[in-house]
Design an enzyme around this catalytic site. Structure first.
Site, PDB file in Angstrom:
ATOM      1  N   ASN A   1       0.950  -1.332  -0.421  1.00 32.84           N
ATOM      2  CA  ASN A   1      -0.142  -0.097   0.508  1.00 32.84           C
ATOM      3  C   ASN A   1       0.564   1.432  -0.432  1.00 32.84           C
ATOM      4  O   ASN A   1       0.750   1.953  -0.460  1.00 32.84           O
ATOM      5  CB  ASN A   1      -0.912   0.622   0.963  1.00 32.84           C
ATOM      6  CG  ASN A   1      -1.970  -1.172   1.487  1.00 32.84           C
ATOM      7  OD1 ASN A   1      -1.956  -2.242   0.142  1.00 32.84           O
ATOM      8  ND2 ASN A   1      -2.653  -1.586   2.673  1.00 32.84           N
TER       9      ASN A   1
ATOM     10  N   ASP B   1      -0.527   3.021   6.257  1.00 28.73           N
ATOM     11  CA  ASP B   1       0.327   3.176   5.203  1.00 28.73           C
ATOM     12  C   ASP B   1       0.016   4.295   4.166  1.00 28.73           C
ATOM     13  O   ASP B   1       1.311   5.133   3.635  1.00 28.73           O
ATOM     14  CB  ASP B   1      -0.391   1.620   4.359  1.00 28.73           C
ATOM     15  CG  ASP B   1      -0.332   0.624   5.658  1.00 28.73           C
ATOM     16  OD1 ASP B   1       0.198   0.385   6.334  1.00 28.73           O
ATOM     17  OD2 ASP B   1      -1.444  -0.138   4.937  1.00 28.73           O
TER      18      ASP B   1
END
Length: 309
Positions: free
Chosen positions: A32, A264
């Site tokens: 991610n 993330d």
């Protein structure tokens, strides 16, 4: 000349419930982050590489094809015969609460440092400008592989590179809390920029005031400490420069759809600015903007056209 960042970790096949159907995708904390960095930088300034291991199966090929489509370089991703990617299933109850089930014991990513190609890959990585990894990147490895990875990080720093660590702590992936503390301490000793989530810090080290968490991280040798606090402001402490408190982007509750990749994507937004010459404050603002956009969509990777300008 373009600088290079290698993001090290694991991407898994994701199965999730959508009504009565099951939807297939892929996800992983470091993947991610790599995608969201690549979407927000000019490749002429910074190229993003993803380092993992996959199988020779069609699922693995689909992952690679998707990453190529995101301008993520996969030349250092290995393909392993007789191995597969890990798999996880997301079960959602009537209140929207999610439960995760994992199948990853034999996942290819666990063995990326045990292959014949690993020495040549590490030799190349030792000359990168930046290496990024998370607690999960460490957790999935055997103790021997972990030592190899820590040696690589030290070598990269000795060559003038910088190491970036996200403390993403998943207790079920570790043999004990004591083992994790020992490995994290070694990790922080060779880290330049640390992203800390307070929930993970509290779970691993016990609840402490945020000032103490920051001080402990600096004392381990980390110069730049970024504390992610979800919907609250983010704190950035740079050794010798004091503390910067950057407010989060406030969203109405009904706009928040899925917080899966919030942390993330924050790290990605921060690094997209910071590693291309921006200030810590501007980097944190970009981190907040990125995360606040991502959580308005379902799934870890949002449509490219939904990205903030």
């Amino acid at each position: 000349m373009s600088k290079k960042i290698a993001v090290i970790g694991e991407c898994m096949i994701e199965l999730s419930e959508k009504g009565a159907d099951v939807k297939r995708g892929f996800g992983g904390d470091t993947l991610n982050t790599s995608v969201y960095i690549a979407r927000q930088v000019d490749p002429a300034a910074l190229t993003v590489h993803y380092v993992t291991a996959l199988g020779t199966d069609s699922f693995s090929q689909q992952m690679l094809d998707a990453w190529h489509g995101e301008n993520v370089d996969t030349s250092l991703t290995q393909r392993m015969e007789n191995r597969l990617p890990g798999l996880y299933y997301i079960e959602t109850d009537s209140t929207g609460e999610r439960t995760f089930y994992y199948w990853r014991n034999e996942a290819a990513a666990k063995f990326w440092l045990e292959s014949e190609q690993s020495a040549a890959i590490c030799e190349e990585l030792a000359n990168f400008d930046y290496l990024y990894l998370s607690g999960i990147s460490l957790a999935i490895l055997s103790p021997t592989s972990r030592e190899k990875l820590l040696s690589l990080l030290r070598e990269c720093r000795a060559n003038g590179g910088k190491v970036i660590f996200d403390n993403n702590y998943r207790p079920r992936l570790w043999a004990s809390k004591e083992e994790t503390q020992q490995v994290y301490q070694q990790m922080l000793e060779c880290t330049d920029i640390a992203f800390l989530t307070l929930d993970d810090e509290d779970a691993l080290w016990g609840q402490q005031p945020v000032e103490d968490v920051i001080a402990r991280t600096h004392n381990a040798g980390v110069k730049e400490v970024v504390v992610k606090r979800g919907a609250d402001s983010c704190l950035v402490s740079i050794a010798g420069e004091g503390l910067v408190d950057v407010p989060a982007v406030k969203l109405p509750k009904e706009k928040v759809i899925d917080t899966t990749a919030a942390g993330d994507s924050f790290s990605a937004g921060y690094l997209a600015v910071r590693l291309t010459g921006g200030s810590a404050e501007d980097a944190a603002k970009r981190g907040h903007l990125t995360a606040s956009t991502v959580i308005q969509y379902r799934g870890a990777i949002i449509p490219r056209e939904a990205m903030p300008a």
